[in-house]
Design an enzyme around this catalytic site. Structure first.
Site, mmCIF file in Angstrom:
data_model
loop_
_atom_site.group_PDB
_atom_site.id
_atom_site.type_symbol
_atom_site.label_atom_id
_atom_site.label_comp_id
_atom_site.label_asym_id
_atom_site.label_seq_id
_atom_site.Cartn_x
_atom_site.Cartn_y
_atom_site.Cartn_z
ATOM 1 N N GLU A 294 -11.897 3.205 9.220
ATOM 2 C CA GLU A 294 -12.176 2.005 8.435
ATOM 3 C C GLU A 294 -11.512 0.797 9.085
ATOM 4 O OE1 GLU A 294 -11.928 2.259 4.280
ATOM 5 O OE2 GLU A 294 -12.723 4.295 4.182
ATOM 6 N N ARG B 256 -12.141 13.316 6.177
ATOM 7 C CA ARG B 256 -12.997 14.079 5.264
ATOM 8 C C ARG B 256 -14.374 13.437 5.235
ATOM 9 N NH1 ARG B 256 -13.262 10.203 1.427
ATOM 10 N NH2 ARG B 256 -11.373 9.029 0.957
ATOM 11 N N ASN C 84 -10.164 8.252 7.258
ATOM 12 C CA ASN C 84 -10.398 9.237 6.217
ATOM 13 C C ASN C 84 -10.793 10.541 6.894
ATOM 14 O OD1 ASN C 84 -10.114 7.702 3.638
ATOM 15 N ND2 ASN C 84 -11.660 6.450 4.639
ATOM 16 N N LYS D 91 0.817 -1.217 0.000
ATOM 17 C CA LYS D 91 0.000 0.000 0.000
ATOM 18 C C LYS D 91 0.845 1.259 0.000
ATOM 19 C CE LYS D 91 -3.998 -1.854 2.538
ATOM 20 N NZ LYS D 91 -4.924 -1.597 3.679
ATOM 21 N N GLY E 283 -8.844 5.488 -1.505
ATOM 22 C CA GLY E 283 -9.739 5.183 -2.613
ATOM 23 C C GLY E 283 -9.327 3.965 -3.423
ATOM 24 N N VAL F 249 -17.646 9.425 0.291
ATOM 25 C CA VAL F 249 -18.566 9.297 -0.841
ATOM 26 C C VAL F 249 -19.895 8.702 -0.369
ATOM 27 C CG1 VAL F 249 -18.919 8.237 -3.116
ATOM 28 C CG2 VAL F 249 -16.631 8.999 -2.437
ATOM 29 N N GLU G 244 0.915 -4.785 4.641
ATOM 30 C CA GLU G 244 0.013 -5.329 5.645
ATOM 31 C C GLU G 244 -0.293 -6.777 5.308
ATOM 32 O OE1 GLU G 244 -2.770 -1.570 7.095
ATOM 33 O OE2 GLU G 244 -3.537 -2.981 5.622
#
Length: 445
Positions: free
Chosen positions: A274, A291, A289, A157, A163, A294, A199
């Site tokens: 998450e 923010r 996140n 990652k 996203g 979505v 991970e």
């Protein structure tokens, strides 16, 4: 606040405009050459061309956006999601100019935006974290050594990613060696940071996230969970709340852990923790996140709250108008992300939308980025619309979604609408027995 600049485009810009109108707030939008005719430009009170179509020449131009904000004397900037929404330099620059950045502080954003630093911070807050590297991996030799230590498969990652971008599953050393350099290059191009980490891959997992909200008065609450396990290429396609087949005990523990994490970093405004949940309901922190998400409409569907309104009021200094016990959930909500893409190959399908019709239905919200006659260009994420379906029960919501989607017509471009029809006819989905491998193993098997 009396005037807000929206540093974004498409459906999220239009979504923010709707709430601002309800609150009596004037809106300023920016648009690229490719977006001049889109609905959000027409709905705003003021609209200004920001540049050419590529994002590097338009929606990522921090200084130009701030110059417009200062010139138009806005009180706040709402970044939406994507683009500059988690850019610490942009948030800090806005703060320095006396403009409210509608989101967390730039310091919190920097801390939680770096995935490696965030993992360390969550461990300090005693939140379970997926086994993985505690520092960034600079060389392929380091990566291979660590992967061999924790065992394959692993996830490679980008530290600054999100996203689903900059993320690769590696089942063996050959796969890791093949994608290591390209992942670093992609991470640098998308996020300005080529640091990567590893991970342990959790098989047959669910992707569950907790919606959080904090204010400037020390209050932090959760707004329950969303299940985002229906994914393709690590990107969410269908989200719902409540999560089917997640026990009440595990739900409570996850919400408690998420609130503890947010309090540990002094979190303010909307944010999401998450988690990945294994088949035994052990859960592990993935990322935060910093923010609006979505899929925030799903939370709105079951709580009755307007998260954008809460964002604006919180940024202005208001205290959250409720305690944790006063937040309740009712019914069920499912969101479908309608993309302009081949429904099987997932290749973007830009072009002119020759027809786009759907029936106005009670309990169904359409957040549209485009309208009939607009052109989907290849410059941005090909999200055409978000379809949010709300009902009294999961069964009613699924049936309502099935009827609505079957009656929808969109022509001129390929979309993933047929994929939704397939998902809704799948018994495994209808019974809530799905994981992040659902599309690969049950739909495309």
């Amino acid at each position: 606040m009396k005037k807000i600049l929206i540093a974004n485009r498409g459906e999220i810009a239009l979504r923010i405009i709707k709430t601002c109108k309800k609150m009596g707030i004037e809106t300023v939008v920016i648009f690229s050459d490719a977006d001049a005719d889109l609905p959000f430009v027409k709905e705003a009170d003021y609209a200004f061309r920001i540049g050419e179509a590529p994002v590097s020449k338009s929606y990522l131009l921090k200084d130009e956006i701030l110059n417009i904000a200062v010139r138009e004397q806005v009180d706040g900037i709402h970044p939406g999601y994507g683009f500059l929404s988690e850019n610490t330099e942009f948030a800090q620059a806005a703060e320095e100019k006396g403009i409210k950045f509608i989101g967390p502080s730039s310091e919190t954003m920097a801390l939680m935006g770096d995935k490696v630093a965030a993992r360390k911070t969550m461990k300090e807050a005693f939140v379970p974290v997926v086994p993985g590297s505690v520092t960034g991996l600079s060389t392929i030799e380091e990566a291979c050594s660590f992967a061999a230590e924790i065992g394959y498969p692993v996830m490679l990652k980008a530290s600054g990613g999100g996203g689903g971008i900059g993320m690769q599953r590696c089942d063996n050393e050959a796969a890791l060696m093949k994608c290591f350099a390209s992942t670093k290059t992609r991470a640098k191009a998308y996020f300005g940071n080529d640091e990567v980490f590893i991970e342990k891959f959790i098989a047959d997992a669910r992707h569950i996230e907790i919606q959080l909200f904090g204010d400037h008065h020390g209050n932090v609450v959760h707004m329950f969970e969303r299940d985002c396990s229906v994914q393709r290429r690590n990107q969410k396609v269908v989200e719902e709340s409540p999560s089917p087949h997640l026990s009440g005990e595990t739900r409570a523990k996850m919400c408690e852990a998420a609130v503890a994490a947010a309090k540990h970093v002094g979190y303010i405004n909307a944010g999401t923790i998450e988690f990945i949940v294994d088949d035994k309901e052990n859960f592990y922190f993935l990322e935060m996140n910093t923010r609006l998400q979505v899929e925030h409409r799903v939370t709105e569907g079951v709580t009755g709250l307007d998260l954008v309104e809460l964002q604006i009021r919180t940024a202005a200094g208001a205290e959250l108008p409720f305690s944790q016990d006063e937040i309740t959930k009712k019914g069920h909500s499912i969101q479908f992300r309608l993309y302009a893409e081949d429904p099987v190959k997932f290749i973007p399908s830009p072009g002119l939308i020759k027809a786009f019709t759907f029936n106005e239905t009670d309990g169904v919200i359409m957040d549209c980025a485009y309208a009939e006659g607009n052109t989907v260009t290849p410059y941005y994420d090909p999200l055409v619309a978000k379809i949010i379906v709300n009902g009294e029960s999961r069964e009613e919501t699924i049936e309502k979604a099935r009827t609505f989607l079957n009656e929808m017509k969109i022509e001129g471009i390929k979309t993933n609408l047929p994929l939704f029809i397939n998902i809704l006819s799948n018994e495994q989905f209808n019974q809530g027995r799905y994981s992040t491998s659902f599309l690969q193993t049950a739909v495309f098997a």
